[in-house]
Design an enzyme around this catalytic site. Structure first.
Site, mmCIF file in Angstrom:
data_model
loop_
_atom_site.group_PDB
_atom_site.id
_atom_site.type_symbol
_atom_site.label_atom_id
_atom_site.label_comp_id
_atom_site.label_asym_id
_atom_site.label_seq_id
_atom_site.Cartn_x
_atom_site.Cartn_y
_atom_site.Cartn_z
ATOM 1 N N LYS A 53 0.842 -1.208 0.000
ATOM 2 C CA LYS A 53 0.000 0.000 0.000
ATOM 3 C C LYS A 53 0.875 1.255 0.000
ATOM 4 C CE LYS A 53 -3.828 -2.446 2.115
ATOM 5 N NZ LYS A 53 -4.506 -2.900 3.323
ATOM 6 N N GLN A 97 -4.409 -1.465 9.565
ATOM 7 C CA GLN A 97 -4.397 -2.815 9.000
ATOM 8 C C GLN A 97 -5.012 -3.820 9.979
ATOM 9 O OE1 GLN A 97 -3.333 -3.569 5.808
ATOM 10 N NE2 GLN A 97 -4.124 -5.609 6.218
ATOM 11 N N ASP A 120 -10.978 3.255 3.932
ATOM 12 C CA ASP A 120 -11.291 1.825 3.830
ATOM 13 C C ASP A 120 -12.805 1.615 3.714
ATOM 14 O OD1 ASP A 120 -9.404 -0.151 3.600
ATOM 15 O OD2 ASP A 120 -8.915 -0.215 5.737
#
Ligand code: NAP
Length: 281
Positions: A53, A97, A120
């Site tokens: 990422k 994460q 997200d």
């Protein structure tokens, strides 16, 4: 018949080119898009994901911050870091994460991320916006699946779509996005008695289960669009999806491979959400 491959690497590259152009325009105005990525603990797979990422951010000209913490980090310390990033004007997206160590409440963490930076798309607010058809951050994986379907020119209106899996991050938002595109949607899960009964009627199947060979050729309607979200390993340790590619590609009209299908699109849509957040800001 042999299905047409939907190439996620190719589409991803194309979209990342567009993202890089828009990011350069923002940077020229003094507002470089910025993503903060936080990882807690030492799960090797998670470390690979966050590295990818952060690298992707660099490739499209974003500013990025990677914060790595030991698994002993307290929940309050993590929440305080998120609160500080919420106030940081150089950051337009915050990603924590998953999975987190057991002593940290993931729900609390997600809800602490400012709604304006929830790239997200996992917060209750983002889920509500999707549910209500309001603009907002769409969870990256289903958002990427929609882009893959769109890239074929396939018109979802009035088609029957079957989503296998009902997680909050993939299955449910996928179903809502398909519904928004005017498909008729069925959601299957581990309690569905006869999965093949449903998939055989589907014009579009999205498999998001996490179990290889969940969908085989005899379960697919000829010409169907098949999107494989699953990430599994076969007996030889090779990456594979939920779909038995060899048997399904003989029946389907379109199919995504694993790897090179949904996977690259997930990070691309994270970049897209971050870019749009910066543009909106
Ligand atoms: P998850 O939270 O474990 O959800 C799996 C879903 O599959 C559940 O809803 C479960 O039903 C359902 N299921 C399990 N066995 C089934 C069966 N035999 N028949 C029908 N449905 C069944 O997983 P997830 O996070 O949604 O992820 C799904 C897969 O996608 C995983 O392999 C994951 O690694 C992969 N993934 C890939 C990407 C990517 O970027 N390519 C991103 C995210 C996830 P119940 O609800 O009844 O338990």
């Amino acid at each position: 018949m042999s299905a047409q491959l939907i190439n996620g690497n190719h589409l991803s590259q194309q979209l990342r080119g567009e993202i890089a152009e828009r990011a350069a325009a923002l940077t020229a105005k003094g507002k470089q898009p910025g993503l903060a990525v936080i990882i807690v603990g030492d799960d090797p797979a998670s470390h690979v994901y966050v590295r990818n990422k952060v690298k992707a951010c660099g490739d499209v000209g974003f500013h990025s911050v990677l914060e790595k913490y030991d698994a002993s980090l307290s929940e309050e310390e993590l929440l305080n870091r998120i609160r500080a990033l919420n106030e940081d004007a150089s950051i337009h997206g915050i990603l924590v994460q998953m999975p987190l160590p057991k002593h940290i409440n993931a729900f609390k963490v997600i809800e602490t991320i400012s709604a304006a930076k929830d790239v997200d798309g996992y917060s209750v607010l983002s889920a509500g916006e999707l549910m209500s058809g309001l603009p907002g951050f769409r969870p990256c994986t289903p958002y990427g699946c929609m882009k893959l379907i769109e890239s074929t020119g396939y018109d979802l209106r009035g088609k029957h779509a079957v989503v296998i899996g009902r997680s909050n991050t993939v299955g449910k938002p996928m179903a809502l996005l398909l519904l928004q595109a005017n498909a008729t949607v069925t959601i299957c899960h581990s309690g569905t008695p006869d999965l093949a009964y449903h998939t055989k009627q589907a014009d579009v199947v999205v498999a998001a289960v996490g179990r290889r060979n969940t969908l085989t050729g005899d379960m697919v309607k000829p010409g169907a669009v098949v999107i494989d979200v699953g990430i599994n390993r076969n007996d030889e340790g090779k990456l594979c999806g939920d779909v038995d590619f060899d048997s399904v590609e003989k029946v389907a009209g379109y199919i995504t491979p694993v790897p090179g299908g949904v996977g690259p699109m997930t990070i691309t849509m994270l970049l897209m959400n971050t870019l749009e957040s910066a543009e909106r800001n």
